[in-house]
Design a protein around this motif. Structure first.
Motif, PDB file in Angstrom:
ATOM      1  N   VAL A   1      11.940   2.743  -5.920  1.00  0.00           N
ATOM      2  CA  VAL A   1      12.730   1.871  -6.800  1.00  0.00           C
ATOM      3  C   VAL A   1      11.972   1.578  -8.093  1.00  0.00           C
ATOM      4  N   VAL A   2      10.682   1.301  -7.981  1.00  0.00           N
ATOM      5  CA  VAL A   2       9.886   1.043  -9.193  1.00  0.00           C
ATOM      6  C   VAL A   2       9.902   2.281 -10.097  1.00  0.00           C
TER       7      VAL A   2
ATOM      8  N   ALA B   1      19.694   0.261 -13.802  1.00  0.00           N
ATOM      9  CA  ALA B   1      18.608   0.244 -12.815  1.00  0.00           C
ATOM     10  C   ALA B   1      19.156  -0.073 -11.425  1.00  0.00           C
ATOM     11  N   ALA B   2      20.109  -1.003 -11.347  1.00  0.00           N
ATOM     12  CA  ALA B   2      20.723  -1.338 -10.051  1.00  0.00           C
ATOM     13  C   ALA B   2      21.461  -0.137  -9.471  1.00  0.00           C
ATOM     14  N   GLN B   3      22.099   0.636 -10.331  1.00  0.00           N
ATOM     15  CA  GLN B   3      22.782   1.850  -9.876  1.00  0.00           C
ATOM     16  C   GLN B   3      21.778   2.817  -9.240  1.00  0.00           C
TER      17      GLN B   3
ATOM     18  N   THR C   1       0.830  -1.217   0.000  1.00  0.00           N
ATOM     19  CA  THR C   1       0.000   0.000   0.000  1.00  0.00           C
ATOM     20  C   THR C   1       0.856   1.257   0.000  1.00  0.00           C
ATOM     21  N   ILE C   2       1.879   1.308   0.868  1.00  0.00           N
ATOM     22  CA  ILE C   2       2.759   2.480   0.926  1.00  0.00           C
ATOM     23  C   ILE C   2       3.527   2.640  -0.388  1.00  0.00           C
ATOM     24  N   ALA C   3       3.959   1.498  -0.969  1.00  0.00           N
ATOM     25  CA  ALA C   3       4.679   1.570  -2.253  1.00  0.00           C
ATOM     26  C   ALA C   3       3.782   2.151  -3.349  1.00  0.00           C
ATOM     27  N   ALA C   4       2.520   1.714  -3.385  1.00  0.00           N
ATOM     28  CA  ALA C   4       1.595   2.233  -4.396  1.00  0.00           C
ATOM     29  C   ALA C   4       1.338   3.722  -4.197  1.00  0.00           C
ATOM     30  N   LEU C   5       1.176   4.145  -2.933  1.00  0.00           N
ATOM     31  CA  LEU C   5       0.945   5.565  -2.658  1.00  0.00           C
ATOM     32  C   LEU C   5       2.178   6.400  -3.013  1.00  0.00           C
TER      33      LEU C   5
END
Length: 283
Positions: free
Chosen positions: A117-118, A154-156, A9-13
């Motif tokens: 990150v996403v 992306a890892a960087q 939920t926090i990631a989506a927000l």
């Protein structure tokens, strides 16, 4: 709600908040400008009457230069996005209102980091893939390992975001962004200095780059990405010996699995340290 549900939920927000901020608009504008500029440059390169081999070689090196530009744009955007996301909500009291409910602080922090990150890794992959298509359309060059290269970029971004989240648990939003980007640039410069040291056979100067890549893995991951982007013949043309390491947009070696494992461990350690610092912070 379970801890896993809280993280999602926090990631989506956080992801929704990131797309609403003007940082996304700034990243989009800068990306379009860099794509247009590089497209014009590669078109001019194709018109110079180079042989196919010369065009491939030149495009390979210039591609690393352009990708560094994308890497820097991503570093600026994500660092200044991550800082306000946590430190800003802490200073404004929003975090206290959310954490007053039965929500674990570590789950709140992990959700924030996952959303960032996403967003950051998604931007790097999309922008990088667009640049590869521009190069393919203008000079016909396609890197040997595009998936590996984009994955390392992306890892960087993940490494830099984790560092920024740690900093934002202790200092102000603006300061955390400035320090993170400053360390990113310093590590890159140290890597170039280390390459020059290797070219000159100076072990002490060479260690500057090696130590900096251990302390902050952004430059090490970038060099792995460069190796995956560049034409294999580039090192033969510019010299396969230690002197090639002095050239900032060529990488002599592919990324070793051991270093990739260290980068993953680094993220876990710094992320854990951020969770510990946030759990003890007075909100």
């Amino acid at each position: 709600m379970s801890a896993a549900g809280t993280v999602v939920t926090i990631a989506a927000l956080t992801l929704r908040e990131a797309t609403r901020r003007r940082v996304l608009l700034a990243l989009a504008v800068l990306t379009v400008l860099l794509l247009a500029l590089s497209g014009w440059g590669f078109t001019r390169l194709a018109a110079e009457g180079l042989t196919s081999g010369e065009a491939q070689l030149t495009a390979s090196v210039v591609l690393n230069l352009v990708m560094f530009g994308f890497s820097l744009i991503a570093a600026l955007g994500t660092a200044f996005l991550a800082g306000p996301t946590l430190a800003g909500e802490t200073e404004s009291g929003i975090a206290l209102a959310v954490l007053a409910r039965p929500v674990h602080r570590w789950a709140f922090l992990l959700g924030k980091l996952a959303g960032l990150v996403v967003f950051g890794a998604g931007f790097v992959v999309v922008a990088g893939l667009a640049e590869l298509l521009v190069v393919q359309a203008t000079v016909g060059y396609w890197p040997p390992e595009p998936v590996t290269a984009l994955g390392l970029l992306a890892a960087q971004t993940v490494v830099l975001l984790t560092l920024t989240v740690l900093l934002s648990t202790a200092i102000s939003p603006m300061a955390s962004g400035v320090v993170a980007v400053g360390l990113f640039c310093t590590t890159w410069v140290a890597g170039v200095v280390g390459g020059i040291g290797a070219g000159l056979g100076n072990d002490a100067v060479e260690r500057v780059g090696s130590v900096s890549r251990v302390l902050l893995p952004t430059d090490g991951l970038w060099r792995g990405a460069m190796h995956a982007f560049q034409d294999p013949s580039a090192l033969l043309q510019f010299g396969s010996g230690p002197e090639a390491g002095a050239f900032p947009f060529l990488s002599q070696d592919a990324l070793a699995p051991a270093y990739l494992a260290w980068a993953a461990l680094w993220v876990l350690m710094v992320g854990g340290l951020a969770a510990l610092a946030f759990s003890r912070r007075d909100l």
